[in-house]
Structure formats: C-alpha cells, structure tokens
Design a protein around this motif. Structure first.
Motif, mmCIF file in Angstrom:
data_model
loop_
_atom_site.group_PDB
_atom_site.id
_atom_site.type_symbol
_atom_site.label_atom_id
_atom_site.label_comp_id
_atom_site.label_asym_id
_atom_site.label_seq_id
_atom_site.Cartn_x
_atom_site.Cartn_y
_atom_site.Cartn_z
ATOM 1 N N ARG A 123 0.840 -1.210 0.000
ATOM 2 C CA ARG A 123 0.000 0.000 0.000
ATOM 3 C C ARG A 123 0.870 1.254 0.000
ATOM 4 N NH1 ARG A 123 -5.064 2.176 1.748
ATOM 5 N NH2 ARG A 123 -4.792 4.069 2.981
ATOM 6 N N SER A 163 -9.437 -2.471 -2.789
ATOM 7 C CA SER A 163 -9.726 -2.369 -1.366
ATOM 8 C C SER A 163 -8.500 -1.889 -0.601
ATOM 9 C CB SER A 163 -10.187 -3.730 -0.834
ATOM 10 O OG SER A 163 -10.446 -3.683 0.548
ATOM 11 N N SER A 166 -7.950 1.794 -1.118
ATOM 12 C CA SER A 166 -9.112 2.654 -0.850
ATOM 13 C C SER A 166 -9.566 3.369 -2.112
ATOM 14 C CB SER A 166 -8.780 3.675 0.247
ATOM 15 O OG SER A 166 -8.426 3.033 1.454
ATOM 16 N N GLY A 232 -15.260 -3.058 0.751
ATOM 17 C CA GLY A 232 -14.198 -2.094 1.035
ATOM 18 C C GLY A 232 -14.579 -0.669 0.684
ATOM 19 N N PRO A 265 -14.662 4.448 0.743
ATOM 20 C CA PRO A 265 -13.501 3.621 1.094
ATOM 21 C C PRO A 265 -12.874 3.964 2.442
ATOM 22 C CG PRO A 265 -13.358 4.330 -1.191
ATOM 23 C CD PRO A 265 -14.511 5.070 -0.582
ATOM 24 N N ARG A 269 -12.544 1.337 5.502
ATOM 25 C CA ARG A 269 -11.217 0.994 6.018
ATOM 26 C C ARG A 269 -11.142 1.248 7.517
ATOM 27 N NH1 ARG A 269 -5.995 0.062 4.800
ATOM 28 N NH2 ARG A 269 -4.370 1.230 5.881
ATOM 29 N N LYS A 270 -11.716 2.372 7.957
ATOM 30 C CA LYS A 270 -11.717 2.685 9.381
ATOM 31 C C LYS A 270 -12.496 1.622 10.161
ATOM 32 C CE LYS A 270 -9.794 6.919 9.124
ATOM 33 N NZ LYS A 270 -8.588 7.367 9.817
ATOM 34 N N TRP A 272 -12.845 -1.485 9.329
ATOM 35 C CA TRP A 272 -12.004 -2.689 9.330
ATOM 36 C C TRP A 272 -10.947 -2.600 10.429
ATOM 37 C CZ3 TRP A 272 -6.753 -2.849 7.217
ATOM 38 C CH2 TRP A 272 -6.216 -4.145 7.171
ATOM 39 N N ASP A 367 -4.236 5.327 8.662
ATOM 40 C CA ASP A 367 -4.279 3.968 9.198
ATOM 41 C C ASP A 367 -4.756 3.959 10.645
ATOM 42 O OD1 ASP A 367 -3.268 2.735 6.842
ATOM 43 O OD2 ASP A 367 -1.259 3.433 7.387
#
Length: 374
Positions: A123, A163, A166, A232, A265, A269-270, A272, A367
């Motif tokens: 990433r 995914s 993002s 995602g 996205p 992601r948050k 997840w 992240d």
C-alpha cells in the motif's frame, strides 16, 4: 456520465488477457493498448489517480516460448510469465511514455494483501508512486506463485488492490458489457442489469462461465470481486473492453453494470481497523499527543511514553492516554522492538537510532481510527 465515475478520484482498471493478447497469434493488441493509454492520460489530466491491474504475461510468454495451447503445467506457466512480464511491462512503458506518463511495474502475490506487514508495504509503495505521478501496473507474480497461494484470477486481484488502496471505483474491462441475468446468447430473455445494490443469492445464481481460453475468470469470479470491492467501499463496474478507448466510452455512455458500495472507502477501512483486526499491543501517549490526534494528526514517536505487547510492522495496536483509556486504534509502521527504541524521540532522529530512514510516524492518520467521544 454515472456519478460514481464522475466523483471517483482513485480508479483501478482491470484488463484481461483476451483484451490485450490475440488468441490466434499470441501477440499484443497494440492499437487497443494505445487507446487505453489515451484514456488514462485524459483521466490524469482531470486530476484522477489510476492503477492498472493487467493480465497478459503468461499469454505473451507462452507464444514466445512456443508452448502448446490449452492448460499449462504450473512450471510452464511460471516460465511463460517470466518471459511475458518483460514484454508486457515494455508495452505499457512505451504506451504511457508516449503520452507523458510514467509506468511502474508492481508484482503481487496473495500474501502481499493477506499478511498485514506486506499489505502495508504494498500500500505504501503504490501510494508513493501515485503521489509521484506514476501509474502503477499490477500483476499477480506468476513467476513465484504456486497453486496453493494464487489468486487464480485477476478479477479478485483487482478487487484486493482496490480495497487495499481505498479506491473509489473499480472497472473490470470484460468481453461483455456488463452482468447479465443469464450468460449472453444462452437465452433470448437475457438482459444486462444496470445496477446491483445487493449481491443476493439470486444474483449469484445468474453468474455463468463466460471466460475465454486466455481469460481464466468468468462471471462467477467477477461476482466474487464485487463482494470484495463493495465491502471495502469501492463501487465496481463491469464494462466492455471490446472497443477502442474503453474508459472514454464508459465515461461517455455509462453502459456497464454497476455494483454499488454502501460506504466510502475511508469509512470502510476505518471500520475494518476498528472492529475486525485483533490488537497486538498498545502505545501510551501523553496529553500533547492525544490532543494532536484529536485534531487529525498522525501519531509521532515523540508523543509516546511507553509501548506494551509484542507486535510487528502492520499489526493493529491500541492507542491509550496516560490514564489507560483507549482513544484509538491503528496499524503500526514499526515492530515493538523498534518502537521502544524511538519513542519519546524526534522523527528526525529515527535514522540515527535504527540505522535506516523509516517513516516519521508510528501510525499514520490514514491507518488510524479514533474513539468517538460521548
């Protein structure tokens, strides 16, 4: 123009072997690739970021090595990929360079998106490439992948990449112009769906095998890709690649089947990070760092007072304040031993302490997810 397309800032485009390589001769469809380059250059001028996920290495390599038609043994596929990846990378580099674009080859295996350390590395590499203005061209690393760890098709690889990065939109360029209620040609009443808002058992039952000899993925794999993408936060379109300027045509007509995500996205992601990953340790931060995080900053080593637990780069960790209260979670750029060595120090000192130039943050704000205040 579909709003999902117009609003997309980061787009992943998947290209199958049958679109790039002539099945009869095993040679590249050069004119088609040139028009794709025009499309990508136009998108870049609009301020959009583009990542290409491309098949074609094995198809090109098997022709160069004069391998027989039909299924190949694993070692023959790997040998073909080793030869074909050179031709494929050169073709993209030449097409992009002619349009003022820089192509970057990225080879991935399943572990690069399943293991968090490698996931974070991949990433970060592609994020850096995009920031520097390059166009990443991703392919499964067929030269080292084995039957046990292969994605098996580049539809799902593209969805994993979308995914991971993002992306706002994933486009699967296909032999057909969308997802049909039955395989086109199999029934007179088969029709293309404009939108799919929920992937129900009925939708899955409609999927049929419409792959060609060079394209391993049929509609079944495209549905699997759609599940990955929309979970995602990425909208996905199945559109025709059997035209010149396929992305320009998609933008102009909107003809495709759109699988719609229900969250963006960043939100996905948050979610997840916050609810799916098991934390392996904790960072205890001082009041200044806690305030900085609340204002949207990344977590720097200087604001961390102690490290708890054993974790590696890419693992999820809890962020706690001086009272031991959880204020957030995130993915760490450093393992526990390196983190302990640099906490309380300025980011400019990291290279001297660790012996290499690492990231200035322990956890980047992209992240990280913070706890909501009641």
């Amino acid at each position: 123009m579909r709003q999902e397309w117009a609003d997309a800032k980061r787009i992943v485009v998947k290209i199958g072997s049958s679109l790039l390589v002539d099945a009869a001769t095993g040679t590249l469809h050069a004119e088609w690739l040139e028009t794709l380059g025009d499309d990508i250059a136009a998108l870049r001028k609009q301020g959009k970021e583009v990542i290409v996920v491309s098949s074609g290495a094995i198809a090109l390599g098997r022709n160069a090595l004069k391998l027989p038609k039909g299924p190949l043994k694993l070692e023959d596929s790997q040998a073909a990929a080793a030869v074909g990846q050179i031709d494929l990378a050169h073709a993209y580099e030449a097409a992009f360079r002619a349009r003022g674009l820089v192509a970057a080859q990225v080879l991935l295996t399943l572990g690069d998106t399943e293991q968090r350390r490698r996931y974070l590395n991949a990433r970060n590499t592609m994020t850096t490439l995009l920031k520097l203005g390059a166009v990443p061209v991703v392919n499964e690393n067929d030269t080292v992948a084995t039957s046990e760890i292969r994605y098996g098709d580049n539809d799902r690889l593209a969805a994993r990449v979308a995914s991971m990065m993002s992306a706002d939109c994933l486009v699967l360029l296909s032999d057909v112009d969308g997802f049909y209620t039955a395989p086109p040609g199999s029934r007179d009443d088969a029709r293309r769906l404009e939108e799919v808002r929920e992937i129900t058992p009925e939708i899955e039952a409609m999927a049929g095998d419409v792959g060609s000899e060079l394209s391993r993925g049929g509609m079944v794999t495209k549905i699997e890709a759609a599940k990955i993408a929309v979970s995602g936060g990425t909208h996905m379109a199945i559109a025709s690649g059997r035209v010149l300027n396929p992305l320009g045509m998609l933008a102009k007509t909107g003809v495709a089947t759109w699988f719609l995500a229900h969250a963006d996205p960043v939100t996905a992601r948050k979610r997840w990070i916050a609810g799916t990953l098991e934390p392996k340790g904790s960072f205890i931060v001082d009041a200044g760092a806690a305030a900085a995080l609340a204002s949207g900053k990344s977590l720097l080593p200087a604001g961390v007072t102690s490290v708890e637990g054993r974790f590696e780069r890419g693992d999820a960790v809890v962020i706690r304040n001086g009272e031991g209260i959880e204020i957030g979670r995130g993915l760490t750029f450093y393992g526990h031993e390196e983190a302990k060595a640099i906490i309380g120090r300025k980011s400019s000192e990291i290279a001297e302490i660790l012996g290499y130039f690492g990231r200035p943050e322990l956890i980047h704000r992209d992240d990280m997810v913070l706890q909501r205040k009641n």
